[in-house]
Structure formats: structure tokens, C-alpha cells
Design an enzyme around this catalytic site. Structure first.
Site, PDB file in Angstrom:
ATOM      1  N   GLU A  69      -5.466  -5.586  10.199  1.00 11.72           N
ATOM      2  CA  GLU A  69      -4.459  -4.554  10.452  1.00 11.72           C
ATOM      3  C   GLU A  69      -4.751  -3.863  11.786  1.00 11.72           C
ATOM      4  O   GLU A  69      -5.548  -2.910  11.828  1.00 11.72           O
ATOM      5  CB  GLU A  69      -4.494  -3.509   9.337  1.00 11.72           C
ATOM      6  CG  GLU A  69      -4.189  -4.066   7.971  1.00 11.72           C
ATOM      7  CD  GLU A  69      -3.590  -3.009   7.071  1.00 11.72           C
ATOM      8  OE1 GLU A  69      -2.486  -3.224   6.595  1.00 11.72           O
ATOM      9  OE2 GLU A  69      -4.216  -1.947   6.884  1.00 11.72           O
TER      10      GLU A  69
ATOM     11  N   GLU B 250      -6.891   4.230   7.809  1.00 10.10           N
ATOM     12  CA  GLU B 250      -6.719   5.671   7.579  1.00 10.10           C
ATOM     13  C   GLU B 250      -7.964   6.260   6.927  1.00 10.10           C
ATOM     14  O   GLU B 250      -8.354   7.389   7.209  1.00 10.10           O
ATOM     15  CB  GLU B 250      -5.464   5.907   6.718  1.00 10.10           C
ATOM     16  CG  GLU B 250      -4.197   5.696   7.529  1.00 10.10           C
ATOM     17  CD  GLU B 250      -2.990   5.230   6.740  1.00 10.10           C
ATOM     18  OE1 GLU B 250      -2.980   5.347   5.498  1.00 10.10           O
ATOM     19  OE2 GLU B 250      -2.042   4.735   7.384  1.00 10.10           O
TER      20      GLU B 250
ATOM     21  N   GLY C 245       2.247   1.747  10.720  1.00 11.14           N
ATOM     22  CA  GLY C 245       3.158   2.884  10.593  1.00 11.14           C
ATOM     23  C   GLY C 245       3.819   3.270  11.908  1.00 11.14           C
ATOM     24  O   GLY C 245       4.421   4.335  12.005  1.00 11.14           O
TER      25      GLY C 245
ATOM     26  N   GLY D 111       2.736  -1.336   4.237  1.00 13.50           N
ATOM     27  CA  GLY D 111       2.793   0.091   3.921  1.00 13.50           C
ATOM     28  C   GLY D 111       4.223   0.526   3.678  1.00 13.50           C
ATOM     29  O   GLY D 111       4.772   0.358   2.583  1.00 13.50           O
ATOM     30  N   GLY D 112       4.852   1.060   4.715  1.00 15.85           N
ATOM     31  CA  GLY D 112       6.189   1.664   4.594  1.00 15.85           C
ATOM     32  C   GLY D 112       7.201   0.815   3.841  1.00 15.85           C
ATOM     33  O   GLY D 112       7.909   1.313   2.958  1.00 15.85           O
TER      34      GLY D 112
ATOM     35  N   SER E 134       3.346  -2.735  10.165  1.00 17.37           N
ATOM     36  CA  SER E 134       4.811  -2.717  10.309  1.00 17.37           C
ATOM     37  C   SER E 134       5.474  -4.035   9.919  1.00 17.37           C
ATOM     38  O   SER E 134       6.428  -4.475  10.565  1.00 17.37           O
ATOM     39  CB  SER E 134       5.197  -2.313  11.740  1.00 17.37           C
ATOM     40  OG  SER E 134       4.700  -1.019  12.028  1.00 17.37           O
TER      41      SER E 134
ATOM     42  N   HIS F 283      -9.415   0.699   4.698  1.00 16.43           N
ATOM     43  CA  HIS F 283      -8.147   0.926   5.408  1.00 16.43           C
ATOM     44  C   HIS F 283      -8.420   1.828   6.613  1.00 16.43           C
ATOM     45  O   HIS F 283      -9.245   2.732   6.550  1.00 16.43           O
ATOM     46  CB  HIS F 283      -7.125   1.570   4.463  1.00 16.43           C
ATOM     47  CG  HIS F 283      -5.749   1.574   5.046  1.00 16.43           C
ATOM     48  ND1 HIS F 283      -5.360   2.506   5.980  1.00 16.43           N
ATOM     49  CD2 HIS F 283      -4.689   0.744   4.866  1.00 16.43           C
ATOM     50  CE1 HIS F 283      -4.103   2.242   6.335  1.00 16.43           C
ATOM     51  NE2 HIS F 283      -3.680   1.185   5.677  1.00 16.43           N
TER      52      HIS F 283
ATOM     53  N   ASN G  77       0.872  -1.176   0.000  1.00 17.92           N
ATOM     54  CA  ASN G  77       0.000   0.000   0.000  1.00 17.92           C
ATOM     55  C   ASN G  77       0.906   1.222   0.000  1.00 17.92           C
ATOM     56  O   ASN G  77       1.501   1.552   1.024  1.00 17.92           O
ATOM     57  CB  ASN G  77      -0.897  -0.023   1.248  1.00 17.92           C
ATOM     58  CG  ASN G  77      -1.758   1.221   1.350  1.00 17.92           C
ATOM     59  OD1 ASN G  77      -1.846   2.008   0.403  1.00 17.92           O
ATOM     60  ND2 ASN G  77      -2.381   1.410   2.494  1.00 17.92           N
ATOM     61  N   TRP G  78       1.011   1.848  -1.159  1.00 23.24           N
ATOM     62  CA  TRP G  78       1.933   2.992  -1.281  1.00 23.24           C
ATOM     63  C   TRP G  78       1.355   4.259  -0.661  1.00 23.24           C
ATOM     64  O   TRP G  78       2.054   5.246  -0.528  1.00 23.24           O
ATOM     65  CB  TRP G  78       2.249   3.260  -2.753  1.00 23.24           C
ATOM     66  CG  TRP G  78       2.993   2.164  -3.453  1.00 23.24           C
ATOM     67  CD1 TRP G  78       3.378   0.952  -2.936  1.00 23.24           C
ATOM     68  CD2 TRP G  78       3.463   2.183  -4.803  1.00 23.24           C
ATOM     69  NE1 TRP G  78       4.050   0.219  -3.875  1.00 23.24           N
ATOM     70  CE2 TRP G  78       4.119   0.952  -5.038  1.00 23.24           C
ATOM     71  CE3 TRP G  78       3.393   3.118  -5.846  1.00 23.24           C
ATOM     72  CZ2 TRP G  78       4.698   0.646  -6.272  1.00 23.24           C
ATOM     73  CZ3 TRP G  78       3.969   2.803  -7.085  1.00 23.24           C
ATOM     74  CH2 TRP G  78       4.605   1.580  -7.283  1.00 23.24           C
ATOM     75  N   LYS G  79       0.076   4.242  -0.335  1.00 20.18           N
ATOM     76  CA  LYS G  79      -0.607   5.422   0.212  1.00 20.18           C
ATOM     77  C   LYS G  79      -0.337   6.648  -0.684  1.00 20.18           C
ATOM     78  O   LYS G  79      -0.234   6.498  -1.896  1.00 20.18           O
ATOM     79  CB  LYS G  79      -0.165   5.661   1.651  1.00 20.18           C
ATOM     80  CG  LYS G  79      -0.250   4.406   2.502  1.00 20.18           C
ATOM     81  CD  LYS G  79      -0.056   4.662   3.965  1.00 20.18           C
ATOM     82  CE  LYS G  79      -0.009   3.335   4.696  1.00 20.18           C
ATOM     83  NZ  LYS G  79      -0.006   3.469   6.141  1.00 20.18           N
TER      84      LYS G  79
HETATM   85  C1  PEP Z   1      -0.755  -0.162   5.940  1.00 18.53           C
HETATM   86  O1  PEP Z   1      -0.752   0.976   5.569  1.00 18.53           O
HETATM   87  O2  PEP Z   1      -1.687  -0.891   5.603  1.00 18.53           O
HETATM   88  C2  PEP Z   1       0.342  -0.622   6.778  1.00 18.53           C
HETATM   89  C3  PEP Z   1       0.236  -1.825   7.306  1.00 18.53           C
HETATM   90  O3  PEP Z   1       1.388   0.232   6.966  1.00 18.53           O
HETATM   91  P1  PEP Z   1       2.801  -0.126   7.640  1.00 18.53           P
HETATM   92  O4  PEP Z   1       3.280  -1.405   6.997  1.00 18.53           O
HETATM   93  O5  PEP Z   1       3.681   1.031   7.307  1.00 18.53           O
HETATM   94  O6  PEP Z   1       2.578  -0.300   9.094  1.00 18.53           O
END
Ligand code: PEP
Length: 251
Positions: free
Chosen positions: A168, A98, A174, A235-236, A214, A96, A10-12
């Protein structure tokens, strides 16, 4: 029953155009396990270009990060499921945390988004998960089950069997803090049981459930080795081709 292994990124809201094209190219060309379904959740403005770029790349697909609940209309700035389908997108991340937090997406609105995605042959990657407060209250299993009940359990068995779920925990997104493999396994097994009660053991055994929060190259092997964890929503660490490739190769 062996389920699909999935690494979804997920590049957001990250990457300019050139960087985005470079990242998807690097993942397409990387030495990666092609039996792992790899999905790039890219910003909508780059969807068409990246869909075209990876069209003939084995095991690599593209997801939108959201879609609207209506097929068309006066919704300035929004993107509909038929639009996504019309440019060859096959997956869409829905719910998600967010979007739930920043755009007040409710379980009932998400139920509509899931419906319209499926109507347009998009596969939802449906996100669920609890806050730290809920985890501390000890009600996390029920809370996440309710998210599924409210947004997904109206689907027919045939519709439900198309979904990908992503657990999640919000406190792990994050933050650098990861759920332990045991915490992930506990939730995934619990959700599979709830699906089995609602639908059938067969469906429960078949639906992929990803863990997100993470995930990094250093913890992916341990998390993915849990019996009910079928991969990750990342994500990251999906923003760097080397890290993401190592995660893809962690099964
Ligand atoms: C996400 O955005 O779905 C996520 C899990 O982010 P991260 O891996 O950065 O925690």
C-alpha cells in the site's frame, strides 16, 4: 502456480452498528464470485456480530484491523490475538500505514504482532508501503523490502507461507491517486523476488500480495490483471456494497 484471489475491505473507523450489519449483509447476499476470498476488515466492536452473521457464507471472512503484541495484561483499550481467536476471527490486518503513522508502530513491534497472531492461528494481512518522499528518492523498492525483512523474515518458511501481504503506497491511500498497474506490478514482483531469495521460489510463488491505494470499481480490473497482483486491500470503496461487490467481481 495459481494463487488465491482476494478482495479485502478495510472499513477503518466507519459505520455505526446498524450500518455495519447492513453492509456486511448486503455483501453476503450480493451476486459475487465466491471463488474470490472476500475479507471484511471491520471495527473491533462489531467483530463478533459480523463473524456470526457471515459464518456460513461461502468465500466471506472477517478480519480485525489490529491486535496487541502481548497476549494479555494491563493494556487498557487494547485487543489481543487470543481474544480475536476466541470469537472466531481468522484474519488480522497488521502494519497499516495509519497505525504506523498515528500509533508509531515500528517494524520490530510489528514482528511481535505477526508472531502472536500466528501463534493464535490468525492470518496476518501484513501491510507495507512507502511515502511519497521515499518514492521520489527512488529508494522505494529497498525501503519496502526492508519492512518485510525487519518484520517478517525471522519467520520459518512454514509460518511465512500462511501470510497475506498488502503493498500500500502511502501516497495512494485515501488520496484518490492510484499507483499505475505497472508501479504495482514492479513492487509486487520485487517483493516476490526478495521472498524467493529469503525462502524459496515455491513460497514466493504461493504468497498472495494485494495492492492497496484508492482501488475502485473503475480501476480494479486493470490493477488485478497484473501478474503479481492477487487482489486488493480496499478502504473507501469497501464502504459501499455495490462498489465493493464490483471490485470483488473484477478478477
Ligand atoms: C486502505 O485503507 O488500506 C486503503 C487502501 O484505503 P483507500 O482504498 O481508501 O485508498
Amino acid at each position: 502456480m495459481s494463487r488465491l484471489k482476494i478482495a479485502a475491505g478495510n472499513w477503518k473507523m466507519n459505520k455505526t452498528f446498524e450500518d455495519a450489519m447492513q453492509l456486511s449483509r448486503a455483501i453476503a447476499n450480493a451476486s459475487r464470485d465466491e471463488s474470490v476470498l472476500t475479507i471484511l476488515g471491520v471495527p473491533s466492536i462489531y467483530l463478533k456480530m459480523i463473524v456470526d452473521q457471515v459464518l456460513y457464507v461461502e468465500g466471506l471472512e472477517v478480519a480485525a484491523q489490529n491486535c496487541h503484541s502481548q497476549p494479555s495484561g494491563a493494556y487498557t483499550g487494547e485487543i489481543s490475538a487470543p481474544m480475536l481467536a476466541s470469537i472466531g476471527v481468522k484474519y488480522v490486518i497488521l502494519g497499516h500505514s495509519e497505525r504506523r503513522a498515528d500509533f508509531a508502530e515500528s517494524n520490530s513491534e510489528l514482528a511481535e504482532k505477526v508472531d502472536i497472531a500466528l501463534e493464535n492461528d490468525l492470518i496476518p494481512i501484513f501491510c507495507c508501503g512507502e511515502s511519497l518522499q521515499i518514492r521520489k528518492s527512488g529508494k522505494h523498492l529497498e525501503y519496502v523490502t526492508d519492512q518485510l525483512k525487519d518484520s517478517l523474515f525471522h519467520l520459518t518458511e512454514q509460518q511465512f507461507s500462511k501470510l497475506i501481504l498488502a503493498y500500500e503506497p502511502i501516497w495512494a491511500i485515501g488520496t484518490g491517486e492510484t499507483a499505475t498497474p505497472e508501479q504495482a506490478q514492479e513492487m509486487h514482483a520485487h517483493l516476490r523476488n526478495a521472498i524467493s531469495l529469503q525462502y524459496s521460489q515455491e513460497i514466493a510463488a504461493q504468497v498472495p500480495i494485494l495492492y492497496g491505494g484508492s482501488v475502485k470499481p473503475s480501476n480494479a480490473v486493470e490493477i488485478f490483471s497484473q501478474q503479481d497482483v492477487d487482489g486488493g486491500l480496499v478502504g473507501g470503496a469497501s464502504l459501499k456494497s455495490d462498489d465493493f461487490t464490483r471490485i470483488i467481481n473484477s478478477f
